[in-house]
Design a protein around this motif. Structure first.
Motif, PDB file in Angstrom:
ATOM      1  N   MET A  52      -0.770  -2.462 -27.713  1.00 22.81           N
ATOM      2  CA  MET A  52      -1.946  -3.343 -27.613  1.00 22.81           C
ATOM      3  C   MET A  52      -3.061  -2.592 -26.876  1.00 22.81           C
ATOM      4  N   THR A  53      -4.220  -2.428 -27.534  1.00 23.40           N
ATOM      5  CA  THR A  53      -5.320  -1.802 -26.797  1.00 23.40           C
ATOM      6  C   THR A  53      -6.259  -2.908 -26.325  1.00 23.40           C
ATOM      7  N   THR A  54      -6.479  -2.877 -25.015  1.00 21.18           N
ATOM      8  CA  THR A  54      -7.288  -3.924 -24.379  1.00 21.18           C
ATOM      9  C   THR A  54      -8.557  -3.325 -23.817  1.00 21.18           C
ATOM     10  N   GLY A  55      -9.686  -3.891 -24.203  1.00 21.92           N
ATOM     11  CA  GLY A  55     -10.970  -3.427 -23.685  1.00 21.92           C
ATOM     12  C   GLY A  55     -11.261  -4.040 -22.323  1.00 21.92           C
ATOM     13  N   TYR A  56     -12.028  -3.332 -21.534  1.00 22.95           N
ATOM     14  CA  TYR A  56     -12.409  -3.804 -20.196  1.00 22.95           C
ATOM     15  C   TYR A  56     -13.856  -3.421 -19.934  1.00 22.95           C
ATOM     16  N   LEU A  65      -4.160  -0.579 -13.176  1.00 20.43           N
ATOM     17  CA  LEU A  65      -4.256  -1.271 -14.474  1.00 20.43           C
ATOM     18  C   LEU A  65      -5.378  -0.673 -15.313  1.00 20.43           C
ATOM     19  N   VAL A  66      -6.452  -0.275 -14.670  1.00 18.29           N
ATOM     20  CA  VAL A  66      -7.625   0.251 -15.392  1.00 18.29           C
ATOM     21  C   VAL A  66      -7.248   1.441 -16.276  1.00 18.29           C
ATOM     22  N   ASP A  67      -6.199   2.171 -15.894  1.00 18.23           N
ATOM     23  CA  ASP A  67      -5.765   3.340 -16.689  1.00 18.23           C
ATOM     24  C   ASP A  67      -5.105   2.930 -18.008  1.00 18.23           C
ATOM     25  N   HIS A  68      -4.754   1.653 -18.101  1.00 15.91           N
ATOM     26  CA  HIS A  68      -4.146   1.157 -19.352  1.00 15.91           C
ATOM     27  C   HIS A  68      -5.178   0.478 -20.248  1.00 15.91           C
ATOM     28  N   LEU A  69      -6.431   0.484 -19.808  1.00 16.68           N
ATOM     29  CA  LEU A  69      -7.478  -0.258 -20.514  1.00 16.68           C
ATOM     30  C   LEU A  69      -8.479   0.701 -21.140  1.00 16.68           C
ATOM     31  N   THR A  70      -9.176   0.239 -22.157  1.00 18.72           N
ATOM     32  CA  THR A  70     -10.230   1.030 -22.807  1.00 18.72           C
ATOM     33  C   THR A  70     -11.584   0.516 -22.337  1.00 18.72           C
ATOM     34  N   GLY A  80     -12.477  -3.730 -34.249  1.00 23.34           N
ATOM     35  CA  GLY A  80     -11.126  -3.163 -34.150  1.00 23.34           C
ATOM     36  C   GLY A  80     -11.033  -1.969 -33.223  1.00 23.34           C
ATOM     37  N   THR A  81     -12.093  -1.697 -32.485  1.00 24.30           N
ATOM     38  CA  THR A  81     -12.051  -0.610 -31.483  1.00 24.30           C
ATOM     39  C   THR A  81     -10.952  -0.894 -30.462  1.00 24.30           C
ATOM     40  N   VAL A  82     -10.843  -2.177 -30.102  1.00 28.24           N
ATOM     41  CA  VAL A  82      -9.739  -2.662 -29.256  1.00 28.24           C
ATOM     42  C   VAL A  82      -9.168  -3.929 -29.882  1.00 28.24           C
ATOM     43  N   ASP A  83      -7.942  -4.270 -29.530  1.00 23.22           N
ATOM     44  CA  ASP A  83      -7.316  -5.479 -30.092  1.00 23.22           C
ATOM     45  C   ASP A  83      -7.860  -6.739 -29.428  1.00 23.22           C
ATOM     46  N   ASN A  84      -8.005  -6.668 -28.110  1.00 22.15           N
ATOM     47  CA  ASN A  84      -8.561  -7.783 -27.333  1.00 22.15           C
ATOM     48  C   ASN A  84      -9.317  -7.189 -26.152  1.00 22.15           C
ATOM     49  N   GLY A  85      -9.964  -8.026 -25.343  1.00 26.64           N
ATOM     50  CA  GLY A  85     -10.736  -7.453 -24.246  1.00 26.64           C
ATOM     51  C   GLY A  85     -11.179  -8.455 -23.212  1.00 26.64           C
ATOM     52  N   THR A 116      -3.996 -11.799 -15.597  1.00 26.74           N
ATOM     53  CA  THR A 116      -4.541 -12.157 -16.914  1.00 26.74           C
ATOM     54  C   THR A 116      -4.743 -10.913 -17.772  1.00 26.74           C
ATOM     55  N   ILE A 117      -5.313  -9.887 -17.196  1.00 29.04           N
ATOM     56  CA  ILE A 117      -5.592  -8.666 -17.967  1.00 29.04           C
ATOM     57  C   ILE A 117      -4.302  -7.883 -18.213  1.00 29.04           C
ATOM     58  N   GLU A 118      -3.360  -7.911 -17.265  1.00 28.44           N
ATOM     59  CA  GLU A 118      -2.022  -7.330 -17.533  1.00 28.44           C
ATOM     60  C   GLU A 118      -1.423  -7.967 -18.784  1.00 28.44           C
ATOM     61  N   THR A 119      -1.541  -9.283 -18.889  1.00 30.00           N
ATOM     62  CA  THR A 119      -0.952 -10.006 -20.028  1.00 30.00           C
ATOM     63  C   THR A 119      -1.648  -9.613 -21.327  1.00 30.00           C
ATOM     64  N   LEU A 120      -2.977  -9.495 -21.286  1.00 32.63           N
ATOM     65  CA  LEU A 120      -3.714  -9.050 -22.481  1.00 32.63           C
ATOM     66  C   LEU A 120      -3.222  -7.678 -22.940  1.00 32.63           C
TER      67      LEU A 120
END
Ligand SMILES: Cc1nn(C)c(C)c1/N=N/c1ccc(/C=C/C(=O)NO)cc1
Ligand SMILES: [Zn+2]
Length: 369
Positions: free
Chosen positions: A1-5, A55-60, A128-133, A324-328
């Protein structure tokens, strides 16, 4: 899952003045204070926990951008936008429109960046750059109406993003889920007659705006049945919120089958918030997030955008945002350090009067097509 931030330091510069909730006034006993309840430090601390926890290292990272006047006026009147521009240019700033939502000089630049950032995250998810954000913006937006700001909100970031998705990104059916503890009156009003946008608000009964968000407010004209209010009684904890998520929000989204879900993500239902009386912990926010993720996976290709709204506990909002963002993102980097305390004080069982309210609203889901 790619999550935008998305976060920009200038969101931490939004100046809410020297008042508490009310402007300082010796005659009324309101002393000046360093931190207004809506002081941006709460959201800055959330951002810093997202960074320090790793967590930020797991986010786009998604870049913020400024909403154009054309994008703002898809929701707001030109007069409202022009007033904010004008007052924002004053040395001492101005007010969003209700007399208790002060802002400093330059607020237009910050609020237009917030609205544009909700659009930017929506564009990234739809492309589609990220799945959710998650767009951690400031100031909040969900109380703002076409003609005025309200309740610390200047522009309705979520409504502006939804209108953009329909006007520019080819998205037709959108669900807006508002779990901020205060009623999502803005989206309800803006989309009241629009059956292409389902608006759901889970909030504390008649907390703010006064006498707003009743069960009977179900949309009007062609939009009838496409507004769902869940006015929760005072004192609801994780059990009540989880029951509302599973009994109303999930089924309503399944019935509507949106192509995109946008969440007005306020953390002020949290058990340590000064502006409401609910008892929700990270467990409740995780269930809410899982619920909208499951719905987005069913009908929207996973397209899910969360936009920051309220949340006023500088101590607990950071942990609620982290969870919340961990779950995303589908990762876990840090436990909720306060859960042993706020989760152990009671109030998390589903009570009969809470179940009764949720079941009353659940009966309306069958009217959503
Ligand atoms: C002042 C005042 N005066 N009176 C009579 C009332 C009822 C006042 N409440 N103001 C409020 C109360 C709560 C909020 C929360 C905003 C938010 O977090 N939204 O998500 C904003 C303003
Ligand atoms: Zn709120």
């Amino acid at each position: 899952m790619t999550t935008g931030y998305l976060w920009d330091e200038i969101f931490g510069w939004h100046d809410t003045g020297s008042g508490t909730l009310f402007p300082a006034d010796p005659d009324l006993g309101h002393q000046p204070i360093s931190h207004h309840v809506a002081h941006p430090d709460t959201k800055r601390r959330m951002h810093e926990l997202i960074c320090v926890s790793g967590l930020v290292d797991h986010l786009t990272r998604i870049a913020p951008r400024t909403a154009s006047v054309e994008e703002l006026t898809r929701v707001h009147t030109p007069e409202h936008v022009e007033r904010i521009v004008r007052e924002s240019a004053q040395p001492k700033g101005g007010d969003a429109g209700d007399g208790i939502s002060p802002f400093g000089k330059g607020a237009y630049r910050i609020a237009a960046l917030g609205a544009g950032s909700a659009i930017a995250m929506t564009e990234a998810v739809v492309a589609g750059t990220v799945d959710n954000g998650y767009a951690l913006v400031n100031p909040a937006g969900h109380h703002a109406l076409p003609e005025t700001g309200l309740g610390f909100c200047i522009f309705n970031n979520v409504a502006i993003a939804a209108k953009h998705a329909q006007a520019v990104l080819g998205i037709e059916r959108i669900a807006i889920v508002d779990w901020d503890v205060h009623h999502g009156n803005g989206a309800q009003a803006i989309f009241a007659e629009d059956p292409s946008v389902l608006t759901i608000s889970l909030h504390q009964d008649r907390c703010f705006p006064p006498n707003s968000g009743l069960v009977e407010e179900r949309g009007t004209a062609a939009g009838e049945h496409y507004n769902v209010n869940i006015p929760m009684p005072v004192g609801c904890g994780d059990g009540a919120y989880q029951y509302a998520a599973r009994t109303v929000i999930g089924p309503a989204l399944e019935a509507f089958a949106p192509e995109l879900i946008i969440v007005a993500s306020g953390f002020d239902p949290n058990a340590m918030d000064p502006l409401a009386r609910q008892l929700v912990t990270t467990r409740g926010f995780i269930t809410l997030t899982e619920t909208v993720m499951e719905a987005a996976a069913r009908s929207a290709g996973g397209r899910l955008v969360l936009v920051q709204e309220g949340g006023y506990s500088p101590v607990y909002v950071p942990f609620c945002g982290l969870a919340t963002i961990e779950t995303l993102a589908g990762v876990h980097v840090m436990d909720d350090g306060l859960l042993p305390v706020v989760g152990g004080m009671g109030g998390h069982d589903l009570e009969p009067h809470q179940k009764e309210l949720v079941d009353r609203v659940a009966a309306f889901v069958g009217d959503i097509a």
